[in-house]
Design a protein around this motif. Structure first.
Motif, PDB file in Angstrom:
ATOM      1  N   ILE A   1      37.276   2.729   5.500  1.00 46.76           N
ATOM      2  CA  ILE A   1      38.132   3.292   6.538  1.00 46.76           C
ATOM      3  C   ILE A   1      38.579   2.237   7.536  1.00 46.76           C
ATOM      4  O   ILE A   1      39.358   2.502   8.433  1.00 46.76           O
ATOM      5  CB  ILE A   1      37.508   4.493   7.284  1.00 46.76           C
ATOM      6  CG1 ILE A   1      36.073   4.214   7.640  1.00 46.76           C
ATOM      7  CG2 ILE A   1      37.632   5.750   6.469  1.00 46.76           C
ATOM      8  CD1 ILE A   1      35.506   5.315   8.489  1.00 46.76           C
TER       9      ILE A   1
ATOM     10  N   PRO B   1      27.746   5.899   3.825  1.00 48.36           N
ATOM     11  CA  PRO B   1      29.189   5.651   3.687  1.00 48.36           C
ATOM     12  C   PRO B   1      29.481   4.165   3.528  1.00 48.36           C
ATOM     13  O   PRO B   1      28.723   3.327   4.022  1.00 48.36           O
ATOM     14  CB  PRO B   1      29.761   6.176   5.010  1.00 48.36           C
ATOM     15  CG  PRO B   1      28.633   6.093   5.966  1.00 48.36           C
ATOM     16  CD  PRO B   1      27.368   6.237   5.191  1.00 48.36           C
TER      17      PRO B   1
ATOM     18  N   LEU C   1      31.568   1.885   4.888  1.00 47.44           N
ATOM     19  CA  LEU C   1      32.452   1.843   6.048  1.00 47.44           C
ATOM     20  C   LEU C   1      33.756   1.082   5.850  1.00 47.44           C
ATOM     21  O   LEU C   1      34.795   1.455   6.374  1.00 47.44           O
ATOM     22  CB  LEU C   1      31.698   1.203   7.203  1.00 47.44           C
ATOM     23  CG  LEU C   1      31.107   2.198   8.170  1.00 47.44           C
ATOM     24  CD1 LEU C   1      30.337   1.471   9.227  1.00 47.44           C
ATOM     25  CD2 LEU C   1      32.201   3.050   8.766  1.00 47.44           C
ATOM     26  N   ILE C   2      33.677   0.010   5.072  1.00 49.78           N
ATOM     27  CA  ILE C   2      34.842  -0.870   4.950  1.00 49.78           C
ATOM     28  C   ILE C   2      36.080  -0.102   4.496  1.00 49.78           C
ATOM     29  O   ILE C   2      37.200  -0.480   4.821  1.00 49.78           O
ATOM     30  CB  ILE C   2      34.520  -2.048   3.996  1.00 49.78           C
ATOM     31  CG1 ILE C   2      35.578  -3.140   4.076  1.00 49.78           C
ATOM     32  CG2 ILE C   2      34.389  -1.597   2.561  1.00 49.78           C
ATOM     33  CD1 ILE C   2      35.255  -4.196   5.055  1.00 49.78           C
TER      34      ILE C   2
END
Lengths: 228, 196, 203
Positions: free
Chosen positions: A177, A172, A174-175
């Motif tokens: 979300i 994923p 991450l940034i």
């Protein structure tokens, strides 16, 4: 038939042409905050739509009874009541959604979309038209949240509505979300809306302030400060 | 400033008061209808979590008295009323807010399961992952004399059993770990402590 | 509560819990009024002032009137009306007795009633109080003040970024709000770096 045509227009305009989030740039706070996942985005959209339809109809019915001078506090009271009712219902029947939305649920009160529609539309039109306007705006809001939520959840968590997507869920980004991802996706979506609008030569994207219920006070006092 | 006539003051005041009154009455009605359901829904979340961390033959739970007023301890009773395990709920400050962790410990001090039942304030995809079994399964072990620590802190607590933190969410993971450690202390308190 | 804890609350409110960049409260004024440094300062000054004042008013109302009478469900309604009334009152008082302050802050006051940062802070400090009984009135006020200063920091930083944007060559469809949001994203990135700093500093 001639009576009905404009009513349907009240409904559809909110979804695309005057989409509250992407074109009028209203309600940015929840748009950014609750779109970390599809389910919370949809929950927020539906809750706001319910409040919008109810408050628009009630304010439209009361529009002749509310004195001009106290109309803003009166609208706020009506909106706050509906928000609290929706909040209680969600707490009782969907506690997980209540946890996911947290403080953003009561904050629907200060969502400019709702006060904005009350001031600009419901206070001047009949109940049926106002309810449809609310429904259309609500659906437009929900749709925008849904798109934001989908993009952020798919890229940021590698899932969609909780369903894992192979490959992406192991890697994923991450940034997406995290808070910066929210600003970025919103900016990109708005750029896309700009691009489409300029091609269709449709109404140019309005600025946040022109649709803001406090616009007249603001621009009168700050001059042209408020133009983006 | 021009003087306002009585009418100009009275009518808006009355209208606003009426609207406020009616709204409050409406809210009171809704509250009357929903408040029991809300309390039940909150209780249900906790009950479900307690079921998750106690053996299947648990019939009822009984609240136990403990000194720590930020935590709660429930004895899990089987059909004969014997204590078969303890379910201990502890709240610890995580990254975005409080996270609530339910820890199940049987009579011999084995950790049955750990269930993070409220971490809605943690970042989705990061801290919120502490509720996933990938993380909580790390706690399923025998009674650790010196508690748990996340693997990053292994040097600081050499005698503790280490648990792998959720990647990128050390603060939330530490909070969950310390909630389990609180549960271990409470277990010692209510069960008189197992032989160390 | 010790001074260290209060300082911790204050710093956390500015850095790790920044209302604009981490919690997305008050995005409308953030995007709308951050174009120039002086308006950004005026707006954040007014927001800080109203945040502290509203928290000072809503906290006792909630704790000593709503809770004992089991009227917690009126929270949203009562809070928004208190804030609206308070803003109005402040405007009148400032206009009459402190015209210089009114000239600096007054024009932003009407905008603040519908600023979700103000309602947000009054509600969040109560949530914190519910979780931690030590988090009382003083801590709530400190938190509200910190939140306001955090808003100011974000606004001022962003005003600087936006002044640079003026001179930049931006693709047609990104002009205006989209590029502003992308820059906000980068500023928010820098705030991610503060994670854990406050806890470590004071522990």
């Amino acid at each position: 038939m001639t009576e009905q045509k404009p009513l349907i227009k009240e409904f559809t305009k909110g979804i695309i042409k005057e989409n509250p989030v992407l074109c009028l740039v209203l309600g940015t706070c929840p748009t950014l905050a609750v779109t970390t996942g599809v389910s919370s985005a949809l929950g927020m959209g539906i809750a706001a739509t319910a409040v919008l339809v109810c408050s628009n109809s009630v304010i439209s019915l009361l529009r002749k009874l509310i004195p001009q001078k106290v109309r803003i506090p009166a609208y706020i009271t009506v909106i706050a009541s509906f928000v609290t009712i929706v909040q209680m219902i969600i707490k009782a029947y969907a506690p997980a959604l209540n946890d996911a939305l947290g403080v953003y649920l009561p904050l629907i009160v200060v969502n400019c979309i709702i006060l904005g529609r009350a001031e600009m539309f419901a206070s001047k039109h009949g109940a049926a038209a106002s309810a449809l306007d609310g429904l259309g705006m609500g659906i437009g809001f929900t749709a925008a949240l849904f798109i934001m939520g989908s993009i952020r959840e798919i890229l940021g968590a590698g899932s969609w509505l909780g369903l894992k997507i192979p490959f992406l869920c192991e890697n994923p980004i991450l940034i997406f979300i995290l808070p910066p991802g929210g600003f970025f996706v919103f900016g990109m979506l708005m750029a896309l809306a700009n691009k489409l609008n300029s091609k269709n030569t449709a109404a140019k994207t309005n600025t946040a302030c022109s649709a803001c219920p406090m616009n007249d006070k603001c621009s009168r006092q700050t001059g042209k400060e408020c133009r983006n | 400033m021009p003087k306002l006539s009585f009418k100009e003051i009275a009518i808006p005041t009355i209208a606003l008061t009426l609207i406020c009154g009616i709204s409050s009455a409406l809210l009171a009605c809704t509250n009357e209808i929903t408040h029991l359901r809300i309390a039940a829904a909150e209780e249900e979340t906790k009950q479900n979590s307690m079921r998750c961390v106690t053996p299947e033959n648990t019939v009822t739970f009984e609240k136990a008295e403990i000194t720590d007023n930020t935590a709660e301890c429930y004895k899990a009773l089987d059909k004969d009323g014997n204590i078969i395990a303890y379910a201990i709920s502890a709240s610890v400050k995580g990254y975005g807010g409080t996270i609530k962790v339910m820890t199940g410990i049987d009579n011999d001090g084995n950790l049955i399961a750990v269930n993070v039942y409220d971490n809605s304030s943690e970042t989705p995809g990061l801290g919120a992952k502490t509720s996933e079994s990938e993380f909580t399964d790390g706690f399923k072990t025998q009674y650790p004399k010196n508690g748990f620590a996340v693997s990053k802190d292994a040097e600081k607590y050499p005698s503790a059993v280490t648990v792998d933190a959720v990647t990128g969410a050390t603060i939330s993971s530490r909070a969950a770990v310390s909630a389990v450690n609180i549960a271990l202390d409470i277990f010692d308190e209510v069960s008189g402590g197992i032989k160390k | 509560m010790s001074i260290t804890q209060l300082v911790g609350i204050f710093l956390a409110a500015i850095l790790t819990e920044n209302y604009v960049l981490c919690k997305f409260f008050g995005i409308c004024p953030f995007l709308g009024v951050s174009k120039k440094l002086d308006t950004a300062l005026g707006m954040s000054g007014a927001v800080t002032f109203v945040m502290v004042l509203s928290t000072a008013a809503t906290w006792p109302v909630y704790t000593y009137i709503l809770v004992p009478n089991q009227l917690e469900y009126l929270q949203t309604l009562v809070f928004i009306l208190i804030i609206a009334g308070l803003v109005q009152l402040v405007e009148i008082i400032l206009k009459k007795y402190m015209p210089s302050l009114y000239n600096a802050l007054g024009i932003y006051l009407p905008l603040i009633t519908t600023n979700c940062a103000v309602l947000g802070v009054t509600m969040l400090v109560l949530d914190k109080g519910a979780e931690n009984p030590e988090f009382g009135y003083i801590a709530s006020l400190v938190n509200a003040f910190g939140a306001g200063i955090g808003f100011l920091v974000a606004m001022v930083m962003f005003a600087g970024v936006r002044e640079r944007l003026e001179a930049a060559d931006i693709p047609e469809s990104l002009k205006g709000l989209p590029i502003t949001l992308v820059s906000a994203s980068l500023v928010a990135c820098s705030f991610l770096g503060f994670n854990g700093i406050v806890d470590r500093l004071l522990s």
